[in-house]
Design a protein around this motif. Structure first.
Motif, PDB file in Angstrom:
ATOM      1  N   ALA A 123      28.749  -5.921  -2.843  1.00  0.00           N
ATOM      2  CA  ALA A 123      28.315  -4.748  -3.607  1.00  0.00           C
ATOM      3  C   ALA A 123      29.016  -3.514  -3.059  1.00  0.00           C
ATOM      4  CB  ALA A 123      26.800  -4.579  -3.528  1.00  0.00           C
ATOM      5  N   TYR A 124      29.536  -2.691  -3.974  1.00  0.00           N
ATOM      6  CA  TYR A 124      30.201  -1.441  -3.603  1.00  0.00           C
ATOM      7  C   TYR A 124      29.419  -0.304  -4.235  1.00  0.00           C
ATOM      8  CZ  TYR A 124      34.076   1.756  -2.580  1.00  0.00           C
ATOM      9  OH  TYR A 124      34.849   2.785  -2.088  1.00  0.00           O
ATOM     10  N   ILE A 125      28.747   0.492  -3.383  1.00  0.00           N
ATOM     11  CA  ILE A 125      27.926   1.602  -3.859  1.00  0.00           C
ATOM     12  C   ILE A 125      28.662   2.898  -3.564  1.00  0.00           C
ATOM     13  CG2 ILE A 125      25.652   2.674  -3.796  1.00  0.00           C
ATOM     14  CD1 ILE A 125      25.630  -0.248  -4.669  1.00  0.00           C
ATOM     15  N   SER A 126      28.993   3.645  -4.606  1.00  0.00           N
ATOM     16  CA  SER A 126      29.725   4.894  -4.449  1.00  0.00           C
ATOM     17  C   SER A 126      28.800   6.071  -4.718  1.00  0.00           C
ATOM     18  CB  SER A 126      30.928   4.943  -5.395  1.00  0.00           C
ATOM     19  OG  SER A 126      31.584   6.200  -5.310  1.00  0.00           O
ATOM     20  N   ILE A 174      28.819   1.390   1.473  1.00  0.00           N
ATOM     21  CA  ILE A 174      28.168   2.647   1.106  1.00  0.00           C
ATOM     22  C   ILE A 174      29.184   3.767   1.305  1.00  0.00           C
ATOM     23  CG2 ILE A 174      26.199   4.161   1.487  1.00  0.00           C
ATOM     24  CD1 ILE A 174      25.425   1.381   0.544  1.00  0.00           C
ATOM     25  N   ASP A 175      29.630   4.361   0.226  1.00  0.00           N
ATOM     26  CA  ASP A 175      30.679   5.377   0.256  1.00  0.00           C
ATOM     27  C   ASP A 175      30.171   6.670  -0.428  1.00  0.00           C
ATOM     28  OD1 ASP A 175      33.052   6.732   0.425  1.00  0.00           O
ATOM     29  OD2 ASP A 175      34.150   5.458  -0.995  1.00  0.00           O
ATOM     30  N   GLN A 200      18.844   4.806   8.865  1.00  0.00           N
ATOM     31  CA  GLN A 200      17.780   3.939   9.373  1.00  0.00           C
ATOM     32  C   GLN A 200      17.307   2.958   8.315  1.00  0.00           C
ATOM     33  OE1 GLN A 200      14.911   6.804  10.766  1.00  0.00           O
ATOM     34  NE2 GLN A 200      15.596   6.660  12.887  1.00  0.00           N
ATOM     35  N   SER A 201      17.164   3.424   7.090  1.00  0.00           N
ATOM     36  CA  SER A 201      16.715   2.530   6.023  1.00  0.00           C
ATOM     37  C   SER A 201      17.747   1.445   5.740  1.00  0.00           C
ATOM     38  CB  SER A 201      16.435   3.339   4.755  1.00  0.00           C
ATOM     39  OG  SER A 201      15.402   4.287   4.963  1.00  0.00           O
ATOM     40  N   LEU A 202      19.022   1.825   5.718  1.00  0.00           N
ATOM     41  CA  LEU A 202      20.074   0.853   5.439  1.00  0.00           C
ATOM     42  C   LEU A 202      20.232  -0.140   6.591  1.00  0.00           C
ATOM     43  CD1 LEU A 202      22.699   3.273   3.848  1.00  0.00           C
ATOM     44  CD2 LEU A 202      21.386   1.502   2.669  1.00  0.00           C
ATOM     45  N   LEU A 215      29.359   1.701   6.327  1.00  0.00           N
ATOM     46  CA  LEU A 215      29.053   3.080   5.980  1.00  0.00           C
ATOM     47  C   LEU A 215      30.315   3.922   6.155  1.00  0.00           C
ATOM     48  CD1 LEU A 215      25.686   3.496   7.939  1.00  0.00           C
ATOM     49  CD2 LEU A 215      25.984   2.764   5.574  1.00  0.00           C
ATOM     50  N   VAL A 216      30.681   4.650   5.127  1.00  0.00           N
ATOM     51  CA  VAL A 216      31.848   5.530   5.196  1.00  0.00           C
ATOM     52  C   VAL A 216      31.381   6.909   5.629  1.00  0.00           C
ATOM     53  CG1 VAL A 216      33.772   6.534   3.924  1.00  0.00           C
ATOM     54  CG2 VAL A 216      33.017   4.206   3.409  1.00  0.00           C
TER      55      VAL A 216
END
Length: 471
Positions: A123-126, A174-175, A200-202, A215-216
């Motif tokens: 999964a790629y979340i932008s 996560i970007d 913290q949640s991630l 994480l970016v």
């Protein structure tokens, strides 16, 4: 009971009970801002907190026991796997920083596509670009057919709920972390409280579901990761993507890694089809070298377990200024000042009235003390006007007494040099190392020996201005 306001530094995360113009922790000015409802280091969902007075007793184990290597997933990107220690560890969290436009998103798209094509859910979340923009980048890279799941979202709770549905992914990107926000923190996205709470949640999701998360993070003007400086202690790996937009190669370097070495690097070349892996970076850094130019020396260095040959360039010119210039690119300026002082004090090389410029060709940054001898050789070569032998490499640490101190892994340096056609290794002797200088090249014990060797045995290209040496 009324809540007292909390003031936090947006650069390093230091917390104060009142406003300050200068952060005492990092020295930054005007970085301390008020944050209402800032999440503390123990913030978390109410369901995970034990009620007051009730404590859980857990078992303690000894050091003895069976130790197994962490399971890893190969991404299909050899350079990325090298830096991470052999692949992605389930449940690990990686913080990736780099200058804007350096190629972070391109690298992560390629890694995601390679992992997805291997049959894993990715999964790629932008949080900065729309889905259409990510698709356009994938099309330019020829990765549009890869089964990577895309989304444009910034709410952490929604992201966690989506990733949990349908089976946890093997990798989630996560970007970027600065754009994320969580309902548990009442502050604007990008603040220290939001960055810490979102991370913290991630991280909690990654540890509980076995998903590797990247994480970016953005960087500041001085190259430090902004905001997520407070996250570096929470994640398992901190990597930086380095390079100069004026050069076509990029360096992936790990600064922290709980599951692997921290001194490995991955080398990529920027092409019109994205980032191409460079299996032999020494050939790339030495391409285009002018063999007959004074002031250039080849340094045989080590980056982790990988030997690396780079060219060190020096220019020494008479100065008309009262204070001569000292300019360094790719090396520590304090290290250059030390080498200049040692050359003048112990080798009689007078550089006090000369401008000195030192550059590591290709834009690579060297932090290894073994580069002292190569820098000294390039400086003396430029001052005397004598080109160094084209088949020689240099390595060795120069002490304040002028002695050339031994360095590690001499055999690996010489072997890499011989592979690329260098038959002469100039450096210190290392007892017990077993290094074999097959051509009989003498070892150096003092920096004065290096000066005498260059001044007496170089290949002059122009009228030599020999250094003033005492004795």
């Amino acid at each position: 009971m009324a809540k007292h306001p909390t003031f936090a530094c947006q650069s390093c995360g230091a917390v104060y009970n009142r406003w300050r113009g200068k952060c005492e922790a990092c020295g930054g000015w005007n970085t301390v801002v008020e944050e209402a409802g800032a999440a503390g280091p123990l913030a978390g969902p109410a369901a995970t907190r034990t009620s007051r007075g009730r404590r859980r007793v857990f078992a303690l184990e000894g050091l003895a026991g069976e130790a197994k290597d962490a399971p890893r997933t190969k991404t299909g990107n050899a350079e990325f796997d090298r830096v991470t220690g052999g692949g992605l560890v389930p449940g690990s969290v990686i913080l990736l920083g780099g200058d804007p436009g350096i190629g972070k998103s391109t690298l992560l798209i390629q890694v995601s596509a390679a992992l997805a094509r291997a049959g894993h859910r990715v999964a790629y979340i932008s949080g900065e670009e729309a889905v259409a923009q990510v698709r356009l980048r994938a099309e330019r890279l020829g990765l549009a057919t890869a089964p990577v799941e895309l989304a444009a979202e910034t709410n952490v709770e929604d992201i966690v709920a989506t990733l949990s549905a349908g089976g946890s992914p093997r990798l989630a990107v996560i970007d970027s972390i600065q754009t994320m926000w969580t309902d548990t923190v009442e502050s604007a996205p990008g603040t220290v409280s939001q960055v810490r709470g979102s991370a913290q949640s991630l991280i909690r999701f990654a540890k509980s579901h076995g998903t590797a998360i990247i994480l970016v993070g953005h960087v500041t003007k001085d190259g430090q990761i902004a905001g997520p400086r407070v996250v570096e202690h929470m994640v398992d790996c901190v990597a930086s993507f380095e390079g100069d937009t004026g050069h076509h190669f990029r360096i992936l370097r790990a600064a922290k890694n709980r599951f692997g070495p921290t001194d490995e690097i991955g080398v990529y070349e920027m092409t019109d089809r994205g980032l191409a892996e460079v299996p032999n970076p020494s050939e790339l850094f030495l391409s285009g070298r002018d063999l007959a130019t004074p002031g250039t020396a080849v340094f045989a260095g080590m980056e982790g377990t990988r030997p690396l040959l780079v060219e060190v360039q020096a220019l020494v010119a008479p100065s008309a200024l009262g204070t001569p210039r000292r300019a360094v690119v790719g090396w520590d300026p304090a290290r250059l000042s030390m080498v200049l002082a040692v050359l003048e004090a112990h080798a009689g090389v007078r550089l006090g009235q000369h401008d000195v410029y030192l550059n590591v060709a290709g834009g690579l940054r060297i932090t290894e003390p073994a580069a002292d001898l190569a820098a000294a050789a390039a400086l003396v070569s430029s001052l005397t006007g004598s080109a160094l032998p084209a088949d020689s490499v240099y390595f060795g640490e120069v002490g304040l007494s002028g002695a050339v101190r031994p360095v590690t892994q001499i055999s690996a340096r010489i072997k890499e040099a011989a592979k690329l056609g260098f038959s002469n290794a100039v450096g210190p002797a290392s007892p017990g190392d077993g290094a074999d200088r097959t051509n009989g090249a003498p070892t150096l014990g003092h920096v004065a020996d290096l000066v005498a060797r260059i001044a007496g045995g170089g290949s002059p290209r122009r009228a030599a201005a020999s250094p003033r040496r005492a004795g």
